[in-house]
Write an enzyme that holds these catalytic residues in place. Structure first.
Site, PDB file in Angstrom:
ATOM      1  N   LYS A  11     -78.720  32.983   1.324  1.00 30.27           N
ATOM      2  CA  LYS A  11     -77.381  33.484   1.621  1.00 30.27           C
ATOM      3  C   LYS A  11     -76.886  34.255   0.402  1.00 30.27           C
ATOM      4  CE  LYS A  11     -72.687  31.865   2.738  1.00 30.27           C
ATOM      5  NZ  LYS A  11     -71.865  30.667   3.060  1.00 30.27           N
ATOM      6  N   ASP A 107     -63.941  25.422   8.728  1.00 36.71           N
ATOM      7  CA  ASP A 107     -64.477  26.532   9.525  1.00 36.71           C
ATOM      8  C   ASP A 107     -65.486  26.005  10.548  1.00 36.71           C
ATOM      9  OD1 ASP A 107     -64.575  29.169  10.330  1.00 36.71           O
ATOM     10  OD2 ASP A 107     -66.026  29.784   8.811  1.00 36.71           O
TER      11      ASP A 107
END
Length: 298
Positions: A11, A107
């Site tokens: 990432k 989230d």
């Protein structure tokens, strides 16, 4: 692939600004203190001398829950109701662990729930997560998250609590039942937000219009009963006021009870109903009851 043969997912945060650096540090700080079978494992990250912000995670090969519900893998038809219920349980287990570790994910959404080849869950993406001190009732912070999943009370009052994750998880439950997206501007304006659509369907006693019919809701009475109970739970998670929502631990216990065809510690018989039947409210139910509840004590 690492030298030891492990396949990894990298990432990379491209915008190397203050906000991104803070998000990067936050994710590293949180993930390094977590160990749970349903959370992705962080293998390593960028050294201080590097210009890039890179996180190296275990690679989860089977895409996201969103991919399988309404994305590029949706037509495969691999997500049967038992698999969907197990996804809900494993996600709830991971979130319960986070909350016990004083962390709010902030989230929770189907795009952040990864699946391995056996459809076991790995919850990911902790860039927005917050460490939640156990001696406070809430943290005051500007609302962040994904449209369609954000707790309305958090959005209006800037007060983040563990119940904010519970609301988002309620949306995930509805997605698992319906195979619909959390936000879809192609739907009728009253149904663009899936949580609003679900609450309206449940209150109007038209749950059958919400559920993905490929799950066997109309054909199989056991599946219909289980989906109805999950809808009841989702209804409670989606309450506007956070104090009306269950804790994540209670959500997990309820889902496990549904999977085991039990309800709490006392035996309750769930009356099978046809879709068009008049539906009665559960007497003495935990407030707020959903209009779809139908139970009788043995």
């Amino acid at each position: 692939m690492l030298r030891d043969g492990r396949v990894v997912a990298v990432k990379r945060l491209y915008e190397n600004n203050f906000k991104r650096v803070e998000q990067f540090r936050n994710e590293v700080e949180i993930v390094t203190r977590l160990r749970h079978q349903n959370l992705v494992t962080l293998y390593g990250c960028t050294s201080k001398s590097s210009r890039d912000l890179v996180l190296v995670y275990e690679y989860i090969p089977n895409g996201t829950v969103a991919d399988h519900l309404h994305g590029k893998r949706a037509k495969s038809g691999l997500l049967s109701w038992p698999i969907r219920l197990n996804i809900a349980i494993e996600t709830a287990d991971a979130l319960t662990y986070l909350h016990k570790s004083d962390i709010v994910h902030r989230d929770v959404k189907t795009n952040n729930i990864l699946l391995d080849n056996d459809f076991h869950v790995k919850v990911a993406d902790f860039g927005l997560s917050r460490i939640f001190p156990n001696d406070v009732t809430h943290v005051s912070t500007a609302p962040q998250g994904t449209p369609g999943y954000v707790d309305p009370e958090y959005y209006q009052c800037y007060k983040l609590t563990e119940k904010s994750d519970v609301y988002s998880f309620g949306v995930v439950l509805i997605e698992l039942m319906s195979s619909l997206q959390a936000v879809d501007t192609n739907r009728h304006r009253h149904d663009i937000n899936l949580s609003n659509m679900a609450i309206n369907k449940i209150q109007n006693r038209t749950l059958h219009d919400l559920v993905d019919q490929s799950l066997g809701f109309e054909r199989d009475c056991i599946t219909r009963r289980m989906i109805t109970l999950v809808a009841e739970l989702a209804f409670r998670c989606l309450q506007q006021e956070r104090d009306m929502r269950p804790s994540m631990e209670e959500v997990l216990e309820t889902l496990r009870a549904i999977q085991n065809e039990k309800l709490n510690t006392h035996k309750v018989e769930v009356v099978d109903i046809s879709v068009d039947d008049e539906i009665a409210l559960l007497t003495g139910s935990i407030s707020p009851p959903s209009p779809i509840s139908v139970f009788t004590d043995k």
